[in-house]
Design an enzyme around this catalytic site. Structure first.
Site, short mmCIF file in Angstrom:
data_model
loop_
_atom_site.label_atom_id
_atom_site.label_comp_id
_atom_site.label_asym_id
_atom_site.label_seq_id
_atom_site.Cartn_x
_atom_site.Cartn_y
_atom_site.Cartn_z
N LYS A 1 9.16 -2.08 -1.67
CA LYS A 1 9.50 -3.61 -0.64
C LYS A 1 8.95 -4.60 -1.12
O LYS A 1 7.62 -4.47 -1.86
CB LYS A 1 9.29 -3.11 0.77
CG LYS A 1 7.87 -2.96 1.07
CD LYS A 1 6.96 -4.36 1.40
CE LYS A 1 5.85 -4.15 1.86
NZ LYS A 1 5.00 -5.32 1.99
N ASP B 1 4.28 0.05 7.57
CA ASP B 1 5.70 -0.15 7.02
C ASP B 1 6.61 0.90 6.75
O ASP B 1 7.72 0.70 6.28
CB ASP B 1 5.11 -0.57 5.50
CG ASP B 1 4.60 -2.16 5.49
OD1 ASP B 1 5.03 -2.77 6.33
OD2 ASP B 1 3.74 -2.19 4.36
#
Length: 289
Positions: A10, A136
């Site tokens: 990401k 996350d």
């Protein structure tokens, strides 16, 4: 039976830290998306009730320090599964780079075990489970483009970014996320326009997206690590449409609408760092290919 799952990296298109909460976590607002740089996770049942991490990368721990291990143990404990598991991790995402490689591996394990053991978890249930492992992991379960709030576990899906190229550069240093947050103050820094970024994504406006990138943690990492600032400046000189540090660093990424410009940036980084990648923006649900 072996099941394969893709675990994309990401990047943060915007990262804002609002304040420190009573529980000592920071209240954050992040717009995150996925890129076409991914680990590959192989899940194989074992006859004995144990978890084995199998990876050729020497920097991947093979015990509870590994988020993928913790994800498998959490799923087994939560659903009282007595089967063993071998987790093979083909590591392509740089370790400790601000790209959520470990979190994405953990999310891939949760998604994969949901299929392998037919647990019937919804995406939200998997994300809630992931939130117990790391901030996350919830986003990585969704594996898309999203606004993450709270400490990262409150997820609102967003439209995928306009298609473009992403150049990543990771200097040969490690950055402690905990240290960066401990040294951060929300006062006197330029906070990104999170709402403006969301509008740019909704409008599929590449130029507006590039203008709205921002990461408040740069105010800590860049002064502490001149290598990160140097890479960012080099990318800007090479004509990137936008340049930003991902997460708490040390990886810096640039966006380029044209492939030729992306490779010009890539070539300009020779000598600055060894780990440089040119990949595509993803930002939408990915199946294993």
């Amino acid at each position: 039976m072996q099941l394969l799952e893709k675990a994309p990296a990401k990047i943060n298109l915007s990262l804002d830290v609002l304040y420190k909460r009573p529980d000592n976590y920071h209240e954050i607002e992040m717009v995150m998306t996925t890129i076409d740089l991914a680990d590959r996770i192989g899940l194989t049942e074992l006859p004995s009730d144990k978890i084995i991490i199998d990876s050729e990368n020497q920097f991947v721990p093979n015990d509870e320090r590994n988020l993928a291990y913790r994800a498998a143990k959490l799923v087994k404990d939560t659903y009282n599964v007595k089967k063993g598991l071998n987790i093979f991790i083909e590591k392509n995402i740089p370790v400790a780079a601000g790209l959520a490689g470990g979190s994405s591996d953990a999310a891939a394990v949760i998604r994969g075990l949901n299929r392998l053991w037919q647990l019937g978890m919804s995406v939200k249930e998997m994300a809630d489970l992931g939130a117990r492992i790391g901030s996350d992991v919830s986003f990585c379960v969704y594996n898309t483009t999203a606004l993450a709030k709270g400490r990262g576990e409150l997820i609102e899906e967003l439209p995928a970014p306009p298609s473009c190229w992403v150049v990543l550069a990771k200097p040969a240093i490690g950055v402690s996320t905990q240290t960066i947050y401990q040294n951060f103050s929300p006062d006197g820094v330029d906070h990104p326009d999170t709402k403006g970024m969301i509008k740019a994504l909704e409008a599929e406006d590449f130029d507006a997206m590039c203008k709205k990138v921002g990461n408040v943690l740069e105010s800590v990492t860049l002064p502490m690590y001149p290598e990160v600032r140097q890479i960012k400046q080099q990318m800007e000189l090479a004509g990137a449409d936008a340049v930003l540090m991902s997460g708490s660093g040390p990886t810096v990424f640039s966006l380029a609408h044209q492939e030729s410009r992306a490779y010009r940036i890539y070539n300009s980084l020779r000598g600055f760092c060894d780990e440089v990648y040119v990949v595509r923006m993803l930002g939408y649900h990915q199946l294993l290919d």
